[in-house]
Every structure is written in C-alpha cells, then in structure tokens.
Design a protein around this motif. Structure first.
Motif, mmCIF file in Angstrom:
data_model
loop_
_atom_site.group_PDB
_atom_site.id
_atom_site.type_symbol
_atom_site.label_atom_id
_atom_site.label_comp_id
_atom_site.label_asym_id
_atom_site.label_seq_id
_atom_site.Cartn_x
_atom_site.Cartn_y
_atom_site.Cartn_z
ATOM 1 N N LYS A 54 96.787 38.278 71.724
ATOM 2 C CA LYS A 54 98.543 38.423 71.909
ATOM 3 C C LYS A 54 99.503 38.597 70.615
ATOM 4 O O LYS A 54 99.398 40.254 70.333
ATOM 5 C CB LYS A 54 99.060 38.194 73.250
ATOM 6 C CG LYS A 54 100.441 38.951 73.092
ATOM 7 C CD LYS A 54 101.118 38.234 74.273
ATOM 8 C CE LYS A 54 102.350 38.658 74.459
ATOM 9 N NZ LYS A 54 103.059 38.074 75.550
ATOM 10 N N ILE A 55 99.407 37.853 69.579
ATOM 11 C CA ILE A 55 99.907 37.512 68.801
ATOM 12 C C ILE A 55 99.111 38.906 67.338
ATOM 13 O O ILE A 55 100.186 39.733 66.799
ATOM 14 C CB ILE A 55 99.528 36.525 68.079
ATOM 15 C CG1 ILE A 55 100.524 34.985 68.850
ATOM 16 C CG2 ILE A 55 100.437 35.989 66.348
ATOM 17 C CD1 ILE A 55 100.158 34.055 68.733
ATOM 18 N N VAL A 56 97.676 38.881 67.283
ATOM 19 C CA VAL A 56 96.869 39.693 66.696
ATOM 20 C C VAL A 56 97.109 41.007 67.281
ATOM 21 O O VAL A 56 97.641 42.098 65.683
ATOM 22 C CB VAL A 56 95.393 39.522 67.061
ATOM 23 C CG1 VAL A 56 94.706 40.594 66.161
ATOM 24 C CG2 VAL A 56 94.957 37.862 65.713
ATOM 25 N N GLU A 57 98.069 41.347 68.116
ATOM 26 C CA GLU A 57 98.031 42.752 69.019
ATOM 27 C C GLU A 57 99.613 43.296 67.779
ATOM 28 O O GLU A 57 99.433 44.509 67.823
ATOM 29 C CB GLU A 57 97.536 43.164 70.297
ATOM 30 C CG GLU A 57 96.014 42.640 70.794
ATOM 31 C CD GLU A 57 94.975 44.301 69.549
ATOM 32 O OE1 GLU A 57 95.712 45.323 69.523
ATOM 33 O OE2 GLU A 57 93.601 43.346 69.428
ATOM 34 N N GLU A 58 99.941 42.081 68.320
ATOM 35 C CA GLU A 58 101.392 42.475 68.073
ATOM 36 C C GLU A 58 102.281 43.202 66.235
ATOM 37 O O GLU A 58 102.383 43.723 66.458
ATOM 38 C CB GLU A 58 102.281 41.572 68.493
ATOM 39 C CG GLU A 58 102.713 41.401 70.130
ATOM 40 C CD GLU A 58 103.619 39.934 70.318
ATOM 41 O OE1 GLU A 58 103.378 39.243 69.701
ATOM 42 O OE2 GLU A 58 104.014 39.562 71.719
#
Length: 412
Positions: A234-238
């Motif tokens: 989730k952090i990477v996709e954000e």
C-alpha cells in the motif's frame, strides 16, 4: 532472516558457465519474503570455500551452497563442509540405492567413484534428490543453517522448489518484502535522477530505490522491507502516484516486464497484430517480440531487407525513392513499414533503416543515424530519426528498443 548464497565452481569464475543459479534463487527467495544480502562465487579450492563459509556463518542465518557434490576429484564441497563442522562421513543407504538404480536403468556398470555420492556428513539432515544422484544436506550450528545442494540447475531448482523454499518460508514468517519495478524509456539515468530527486528524497525509510539502466531503458525498482507485506504494498502504490505525475508519459510498465512484453500485452488486449521490416536491426525487433510466450497471437511476420534490392523486391519500396532520398531516409522507412503491413496483412508495422557503423557514414548521414517508422491500418504514420553514437551492437539494441517504444506509445 539473512541469507547468503555461495555458488562453487571454477567454471563460474572463468566465464565458461553463466551463473544463473544465483539470480533464480534470489528471485524465488524474495517471493517468500526472504532477503538475500550477499551472493558469492568461489572456485574449487578448499581453502577458499572454507574461508567464505566461515565469513558467511558470522552474520548470515542461512547459507545456501551450490556445486561441488559430483563424483570427480574436483568436487570437494562435502570434504570442506565435513572439516568445517568437525564430523566424519557416512554412507546414506537411500542415496546409494538411487545411484545404483540409475546405472542399472542405463544398463551399464556403476563406476566405483560414483559410490562416493552416497557419502554424507555424519549427523546432517539428508534431503533426497529425486531428480539426480547427489543428495542435499542440511547442517545446523548455533541456530544457523547451511544447505548444500548440487550445482546442476534443474536439480537445484527441484530441491529449492520442493524442499528448501517451503522450509525457509516457515522460518521467514513475520518478514515482509515487496518489490515494484517501473520501466521508464527514453530518459537518461542521470537526467531521470534529477527529475525525481525530490520525490526520491521523500520516500520513507522502509523503501529503497534502485536505478537499473540498459539501452535507453531505466528500470526503477522500489523495494520495501518491514513486517506486514500488505502494508508495504500500500505504501509503495501510494508513492507511485507522485512518480507517474513526473514521468508518466515515459513509463511503459509497472509490472517488471520487458519492453517487448509490454508491447505484446498491449497488442493482445487490442486484438491487434504487428509485422516488422528491418534493415540495420537485422531481425532483432522480431526476435525481441517472440521472446514473449504466445507471441504468435500478435506477430504476423517480419522481413530483413538489408540490401536495396531486398527493400524493393520484398517490401515494394520504389527504386526511384531510394535513388532520390537514399536507403537511410524517412521516406524509405515509411515505405518499408507500409510494405510489411501489406505483405503480412497486419494491423501495425515497424520499420528501421540506419547506419550502425563503424563505417558507412557521411557528413549528411553520419554513423549512428537511424529512421524508425510505425504505421497502422488507419493510415497513421510516425517516422522519427535518431542518432546513437555508440558501438554497432548497442546501436542495434537502442534502435530495437526505440522502435518497440514508439509502437507502444502510438497504440495508447
């Protein structure tokens, strides 16, 4: 959990054999959230193997060793491991039966030297190799583990897939690793670094960014480490939202695909086909396309039209056009693409014509000049010229990549 891979064999050090084991092992380990922090290659010298093993055991939790388990005198891994762990050798009955059975099936007597393959370290955990004769051995000391496997790739892969990876997966519970690789085309590495500097500086500590450049392509790999893989994803996709805003038009994949795979995916989704007409790239574009499984769905065919005669006879390029503009020209590139599209009844076509060097250039048309044309059935035409001042091999590689990217971009 820290893992070191040690690949053993003189053939790896002298370049006689490419070390594909390390890359495959590292990729598979990452899939189960196991981080490889060091890979080393050691020759068939006992002292060197022992030193590398001692170093690995100082900091790694798991050491994966491949190679040196054969029946010949240069295969010394077992002897080195026995000295390191201070144990003797014993005969493993099941392995001996497999070795004897192997030669029995072939109908030939078993050389006495092969009996040595059934020798294993006293006290080790033996993992039977069901696709070969050399067993896998697991040794433990002070909470750490050493796994010794054959260096033959298909044997190692079977043991890793069916025995070692499931074991390590249990040990890695609670670890999280997430990789995302974004393919960027046409922006030099240093320029790209400047473009995204502020974005890169804002990445959280759990994310590492790596630049992987090659022939006009820069792969940006974001690697996130922590305890919760879903949270890391989730952090990477954000964070990717900001990257897209900066270089979006130059991104051709976010799925760690090659450029030709991305082109194939796009063509397949459109239900479209492509043909190639190549002069200076001499079939390299078609070769890149067919490296992707299933390419027969979208590649209709290709022509290598290196000579002027071939351009005229195979692709219907008018002789008068070559005489007026020259074989290396926008006009000829366009006609080559149209000729390929018509000859193969494709929806799209790519053509290249240029001067790869080292000779053949002039003041008007220097070495490195290339024209790339992309056309489609709707009569859309894209023709661009480029100049890659580099080696002949790199010129062809850059041209092929540029042609594929131009097709990908035109299909958007």
């Amino acid at each position: 959990m820290k893992v070191q891979i040690i690949n053993i064999g003189d053939e790896l050090l002298i370049g006689q054999v490419v070390n594909t084991n390390a890359s495959w092992m590292a990729e598979e380990l990452n899939k189960i959230n196991v981080k490889v922090t060091r890979v080393s290659v050691v020759g068939d010298i006992g002292e060197d193997i022992s030193k590398e093993l001692s170093f690995a055991m100082e900091w790694a939790d798991v050491v994966l060793v491949t190679g040196g388990l054969g029946p010949t005198k240069d295969d010394i891994t077992k002897q080195v491991l026995a000295r390191y762990f201070g144990v003797g050798m014993v005969e493993h009955t099941e392995t001996l039966e497999r070795v004897v059975g192997y030669f029995r099936k072939k109908g030939i007597p078993m050389p006495e030297v092969n009996r040595g393959q059934a020798q294993v370290l006293d006290g080790c955990q033996v993992v039977v190799n069901e696709v070969g004769t050399a067993p896998c051995m697991i040794m433990r000391r002070d909470g750490k583990m050493v796994v010794s496997m054959p260096g033959v790739p298909f044997e190692m892969k079977w043991l890793m897939t069916n025995r070692i990876l499931p074991l390590l997966s249990e040990k890695s519970a609670g670890n999280g690793i997430y990789h995302k690789t974004v393919g960027v085309f046409g922006i030099p590495e240093s320029q790209l670094a400047e473009m995204i500097a502020e974005w890169e500086d804002s990445l959280p500590e759990c994310i590492r960014l790596a630049y992987l450049p090659k022939a006009g392509i820069v792969r940006l790999r974001l690697s996130a480490f922590g305890e919760d893989r879903n949270k890391l994803e989730k952090i990477v996709e954000e964070r990717l939202v900001g990257l897209r805003a900066l270089v979006g038009d130059s991104i051709f994949t976010e799925n760690d695909e090659s450029l030709s795979e991305a082109v194939g995916r796009k063509l397949k989704s459109m239900g479209a086909t492509v043909a190639t007409a190549e002069s200076c790239t001499a079939g390299l574009i078609a070769h890149r396309i067919v490296e992707t499984p299933g390419a027969s769905e979208w590649l209709k065919g290709g022509t290598v039209a290196y000579s002027n005669e071939a351009k005229m006879s195979e692709l219907d390029v008018p002789e008068s056009m070559i005489a007026e503009y020259g074989a290396v020209s926008a006009e000829v590139a366009r006609e080559m693409a149209i000729g390929a599209m018509q000859a193969y009844h494709s929806d799209w076509a790519i053509a290249t014509t240029g001067i790869s060097g080292p000779g053949g250039g002039s003041d008007a048309k220097p070495v490195g000049l290339v024209y790339i044309a992309v056309v489609n059935r709707r009569c859309d035409v894209m023709v661009h010229d480029y100049c890659y001042v580099t080696t002949r091999e790199q010129h062809q590689e850059r041209t092929a990549n540029q042609a594929l990217f131009n097709l990908y971009k035109m299909m958007k």
